[in-house]
Design a protein around this motif. Structure first.
Motif, PDB file in Angstrom:
ATOM      1  N   PHE A 154      -0.127   5.295   0.560  1.00  0.00           N
ATOM      2  CA  PHE A 154      -1.161   6.050   0.967  1.00  0.00           C
ATOM      3  C   PHE A 154      -1.116   7.319   0.635  1.00  0.00           C
ATOM      4  N   PHE A 209       0.745  -1.170  -0.065  1.00  0.00           N
ATOM      5  CA  PHE A 209      -0.131   0.012   0.030  1.00  0.00           C
ATOM      6  C   PHE A 209       0.787   1.390   0.080  1.00  0.00           C
ATOM      7  N   ILE A 230       4.555   5.555  10.578  1.00  0.00           N
ATOM      8  CA  ILE A 230       4.256   5.859  12.198  1.00  0.00           C
ATOM      9  C   ILE A 230       5.305   6.791  12.806  1.00  0.00           C
ATOM     10  N   GLY A 231       4.849   7.811  13.370  1.00  0.00           N
ATOM     11  CA  GLY A 231       5.759   8.694  13.956  1.00  0.00           C
ATOM     12  C   GLY A 231       6.683   8.266  14.869  1.00  0.00           C
ATOM     13  N   ASN A 272       1.089   7.884   5.820  1.00  0.00           N
ATOM     14  CA  ASN A 272       0.844   6.863   6.817  1.00  0.00           C
ATOM     15  C   ASN A 272       2.059   6.308   7.446  1.00  0.00           C
ATOM     16  N   ARG A 320       8.231   1.182   1.961  1.00  0.00           N
ATOM     17  CA  ARG A 320       7.760   0.018   2.728  1.00  0.00           C
ATOM     18  C   ARG A 320       6.641  -0.989   2.158  1.00  0.00           C
TER      19      ARG A 320
END
Lengths: 239, 813
Positions: free
Chosen positions: A96, A94, A102-103, A100, A161
């Motif tokens: 996005f 995916f 992750i902080g 998206n 990713r």
């Protein structure tokens, strides 16, 4: 469109109906779609036409209300939640609109994330993550956190990713939606490059300029495929 | 300015009313914390802080003799020398407490009394509310029998009759003329209701080595305690030289009276106040967490305010007004809770555990404390969230999601820090409570050395008597004992001057046959316990050697004693002490030799947690008539009866037996030995229950706090969970992620709390028994309990997170 056994994704009469109180909303109506391995397809249409709903069904994030969806010839309707999760992890990558990432995780950890759900050894994970970060040109930012990156860089990491699990198909939801034109073009260039290297890509976009990058564009309107167009040198199909 | 404040207040009230759920939970948590603190502070205020009810109370001191590292009662000759030779005091007096039977046209009743010497009332500055105090004539030996009574007794027993002044009342068979009434709040000793002149003319009062008097003094204006100490130290040295046989090594201890009365309980109250303070801090942490979570929701509102020109200080002020209002409501509700708690305190505070409990009330100082607690609370829980919420970028704040990430991170860090803090505080409290509970458990497992089950006890006081009347009175005691033994359900009956675990003792220096006679100040001390025949049978105290006392061990036979095993080992090692002799010095400084006829098992007579001391049991009938005649009316006679069934079955029969012997003799107390054994642990039980309750409250609050943080974390990270699910995370992966996040924070808190408990252990060390302040089992149990609570608190948000649909990954704010 002709159907043959080589299709990676096969949708036949797929519908999606949402029920809110007593209101029935037909988000998708009788969608027929095939995506072949190595193909680069764009799904275009105005806001609310069902693009994202279609993408969520393709990505096994949601289930159709009717019709049939086969991924690599396997019907997905009867899959358990766990099997859907496994397929999502291994077969689908995916990208996005809002990246998206992750902080709390750095670039390396963000890219590694899908592999951690596979039970893969850390050595193998490290090798794959390094390879894919080098591929998108972000290896030098491995220890950085998302907040330390520009939007374009964040989307590159998101692409990495999506690629790291070596999925059968990349699903991109408005990948340039949060980027300025310069960074948007850079990301599109990256997707083109991936396509030329053999990746199968399905991209949702409302931007006709970027849709033109794909080999084929499926135009949706009110939940129906109203037109299919091919890029120069490709065969155009009228729905 | 005032207008702006009023506006802030109106807006704050509206905001709180708009979120009734949030407001109610926050006020409730604060009310619990502030209420518990106010209730405990009302005890601290009454016991430790409230001045004594006398004029210039800081000038009143208590004097003791010191010897062999300890301190105790004063001998009359020493007191008279102190008084004569010192110049630091306006007045100095001695007293001895006792009890009298008040009889008349009403049921006989027991009243506590004090025989006081000249200068006693002046030392306290007491003034009569009716009548007068004693005159010079009345203070003199041979003066008339006069009494001053307490106002409560005057009103309660005599209906406040002003005509009572100058009239006689019968106290333990003697008619005393009531000359005056003093306020009950002035009573000293606090339980005394009748004061008689002490002429210091008894044989005991002439003996410099008989230490049996309490001593008080009022310092002259401008004389400090240190100055008085220095003067009395010089006097003590002089007396050592003058009377080396009795005064070698003896000093004088001068302590401000308030300090003397409360010093023993101060550490326990400080621990209790600290414990309840921790509960308030945990409540503050929880409310702060709620506010931090709300700050995220109000991010846009703050951005708009900032965009419209509100400075950071102005926004902080607005938020602090809201928080102040919350704290005020919490304090008001807490005060109501505290009022209810204070009303119920007398019922739960064990009898005699705390001094000055009569003054426990919500007074101005307690109200000020509540107000202060409320203000500090508002700052504690409100300041950080207010400052954090005010750090807003007006432009980014109004964009969708803009600026929120950075602020969220800061607030998240704050929330995590608060969660760790409250878990650490709860751990500390639970360790404290756990250690006290383990102490209580260890004490309950101590073998007292006697069988308390099936033993009923009853207490009477013999009337004052002359030496000639002693045999007749002791015959009456024997007759009552014999009748008690004949009661249906009774197996055996006996008598004792003091019961085990009564808290009272009589001791004396002892000489051992065959050993060199040491100077009196160097002789070993032995506890003396006067008992009747059958005592060991009633209490099932095994005799190791020799025999028990018999009826013929009386004032006409040679003196005998049964010693405890501890004393036998101490003085004779492995040899048998049977047939050996020991001697206590009588009032004439003559040794009275008695033969050791038995050795009994050790008994924990001072308390289950106290060490066994050398004890010599002496037949009740072999006490010297002179001693009894002087001590009568003060040392009670305890009847002890072994029963076949429940001891309480004899409760109504015992007074009848006593009444049949002497209708004017009240039975002052009837209680089973099991109940007395329970009473002896009342202080430990109370402390364990209270600290345990605070620990559990802290655990619950911490659980709620962890739940709130994790629930908010899941809400805040729902999108991230969706992304993880979209990338292939199974529900179990998400569950583990949330659980591990919560547990990691909780375990940091547990570790910090255990470290704190290790460091603070010494505060509790002197209240522990059978367990160390670093008891690994307690630490492990507390860590386990906290971990389980944290896991439970995390489980609900975690399972909610595991149910997040991966589809949310596609949603974009």
């Amino acid at each position: 469109m002709a159907t043959d056994g080589t299709a990676l994704i096969h949708l036949d009469g797929v519908t999606k109906v949402f029920y809110t109180d007593e209101i029935e909303t037909h988000a998708l109506s009788g969608i027929h779609l095939e995506i072949r391995p190595g193909e680069y397809i764009a799904i275009a249409g105005p806001s609310g036409c069902g693009k994202s709903t279609l993408l969520s069904i393709l990505g096994l994030l949601d289930s159709p209300s009717g019709g049939e969806y086969r991924l690599k010839t396997q019907p997905v309707a009867q899959l358990s939640l766990s099997e859907r999760t496994r397929i999502r992890n291994r077969e689908i990558g995916f990208i996005f609109q809002a990246f998206n990432l992750i902080g709390d995780l750095n670039v390396y950890e963000n890219v590694e994330l899908p592999l951690t759900y596979r039970g893969m050894s850390s050595a193998e994970r490290r090798k794959r993550v390094q390879e894919v970060l080098e591929r998108v040109g972000m290896a030098h930012r491995m220890k950085h956190y998302p907040s330390q990156l520009s939007g374009g860089q964040q989307q590159r990491v998101a692409v990495a990713r999506a690629l790291v699990g070596q999925p059968a198909i990349l699903l991109a939801d408005e990948p340039t939606g949060n980027l300025d034109s310069k960074n948007g073009e850079a990301v599109m260039e990256l997707l083109n490059q991936l396509h030329h290297e053999g990746a199968t890509i399905c991209m949702v976009t409302h931007d006709t300029r970027y849709a033109g990058c794909a080999e084929r564009t499926v135009h949706l309107f009110d939940g129906r495929v109203v037109e299919e167009t091919a890029a120069a040198g490709q065969q155009a199909v009228q729905a | 300015m005032w207008q702006a404040m009023a506006q802030d207040l109106r807006y704050a009230a509206r905001t709180l009313l708009k979120n009734p759920g949030f407001s109610l939970v926050a006020v409730l948590m604060l009310a619990l914390g502030i209420g518990a603190n106010t209730a405990i502070f009302s005890i601290v205020n009454a016991v430790l802080l409230r001045p004594l009810p006398y004029p210039n109370p800081d000038r009143i001191v208590v004097l003791h003799e010191t010897s062999r590292g300890g301190w105790g009662s004063v001998s009359a000759p020493n007191y008279l020398d102190w008084k004569a030779q010192s110049s630091s005091f306006d007045s100095m007096a001695v007293y001895r407490v006792g009890g009298l039977n008040l009889t008349g046209k009403f049921a006989p009743q027991r009243v506590e009394s004090a025989e006081v010497s000249e200068g006693f009332f002046e030392a306290f500055g007491m003034q009569p509310v009716a009548g007068r105090l004693f005159t010079d004539q009345e203070w003199k030996p041979g003066g008339p029998d006069v009494a001053v009574i307490a106002e409560g007794t005057w009103r309660g027993v005599f209906g406040g009759d002003p005509g009572l002044i100058g009239k006689p009342v019968e106290l333990s068979g003697v008619l005393y003329t009531v000359v005056g009434v003093v306020p009950e709040s002035d009573a000293y000793p606090s339980t005394a209701r009748v004061w008689l002149p002490n002429h210091l003319d008894s044989p005991f009062a002439r003996n410099r080595d008989t230490h049996f008097l309490g001593c008080v003094g009022r310092l002259k204006a401008g004389v400090g305690v240190e100055q008085a100490r220095a003067e009395l130290a010089t006097i003590a040295q002089r007396l050592q030289k003058q009377y080396p046989e009795t005064n070698r090594g003896r000093g004088i201890r001068v302590t401000p009276m308030l300090e003397q009365r409360v010093a023993y309980i101060r550490p326990a109250l400080v621990v209790l106040l600290a414990a309840v303070g921790f509960v308030l801090l945990i409540a503050c942490a929880n409310v702060a967490n709620l506010l931090l979570a709300r700050a995220i929701g109000r991010h846009r509102e703050m951005a708009v305010r900032a965009a419209l020109g509100a400075g950071r200080r102005r926004i902080v002020r607005q938020l602090l007004t809201e928080n102040g209002l919350l704290a005020l409501l919490g304090a008001a509700a807490g005060l109501a809770l505290a009022e209810a708690a204070v009303a119920g305190l007398p019922a739960i505070i064990p009898r005699g555990m705390l001094p000055r409990t009569g003054g426990i009330t919500i007074d101005a100082r307690v109200l000020a404390f509540t107000l202060l607690a409320g203000t500090l609370t508002a700052l504690l829980f409100g300041l950080a969230p207010a400052i954090a919420a005010a750090r807003v970028d007006p432009y980014a704040g109004m964009q969708l999601g803009g600026g929120r990430a950075t602020q969220s991170k800061l607030l998240a860090r704050m929330r995590h820090a608060l969660m760790v803090t409250e878990v650490a505080l709860a751990t500390l409290l639970l360790v404290g409570g756990g250690l006290l509970i383990r102490t209580l458990g260890a004490l309950l497992h101590v073998n007292p050395g006697f069988d308390a089950a099936h033993v009923q006890t009853a207490e009477i006081y013999l009337p004052k008597m002359t030496p000639a009347e002693v045999p007749k009175n002791l015959d009456r005691v024997d007759q009552i004992t014999a009748r008690l033994a004949q009661l249906p359900g009774a197996e055996a009956a006996s008598t004792a001057a003091l019961l085990p675990l009564s808290g009272y003792n009589i001791n004396s220096d002892v000489q051992i046959e065959g050993r060199p006679v040491e100077d009196v100040t160097q002789r070993p001390m032995v506890e003396m316990r006067f008992i009747g025949p059958q005592f060991f049978r009633v209490f099932q105290i095994p005799l190791v050697q020799g025999r028990e006392f018999e009826a013929q061990d009386n004032d006409r036979s040679h003196l005998v004693t049964v010693i405890n095993r501890h004393m036998a080992r101490h003085f004779w090692g492995e040899e048998s002490p049977i047939g050996r002799h020991i001697a206590f010095t009588n009032v004439n400084n003559t040794p009275e030799w008695m033969e050791v006829v038995g050795v009994c098992n050790d008994v924990h007579t001072f308390g289950l947690g106290d060490d066994v001391r050398d004890e010599a049991y002496i037949p009740f009938r072999q006490q010297r008539a002179e001693d009894i005649s002087y001590l009568s009316g003060e040392i009670p006679v305890e009847f002890v009866i072994r029963t076949k069934g429940a001891p309480e079955a004899l409760t109504s029969a015992i007074p009848e037996v006593v009444k049949a012997e002497d209708a004017s003799m009240p039975v002052s107390r009837i209680e089973s030995m099991s109940a007395l054994l329970d009473d002896s642990l009342a202080r430990q039980r109370f402390a364990a229950r209270l600290l345990g309750a605070f620990g559990i409250l802290a655990l619950l609050l911490a659980g709620v706090g962890i739940y709130a943080v994790m629930a908010y974390l899941v809400t805040e990270r729902t999108h991230e969970m969706g992304v993880r699910m979209a990338l292939g995370a199974e529900p179990g992966d998400v569950l583990r992620l949330v659980l591990s996040t919560g547990m990691r924070l909780a375990l940091v808190g547990v570790f910090a709390g255990l470290s704190g408990a290790l460091a603070a252990g010494r505060l509790l060390a002197n209240q522990l028994f059978g367990v160390t302040a670093t008891d690994p089992a307690t630490f492990a149990c507390v860590a386990g309990a906290l971990a389980m609570t944290a896991a439970l608190a995390c489980a609900i948000p975690a399972s909610r997170a595991a149910r997040v649909a991966p589809l949310v990954a596609l949603r974009y704010e």
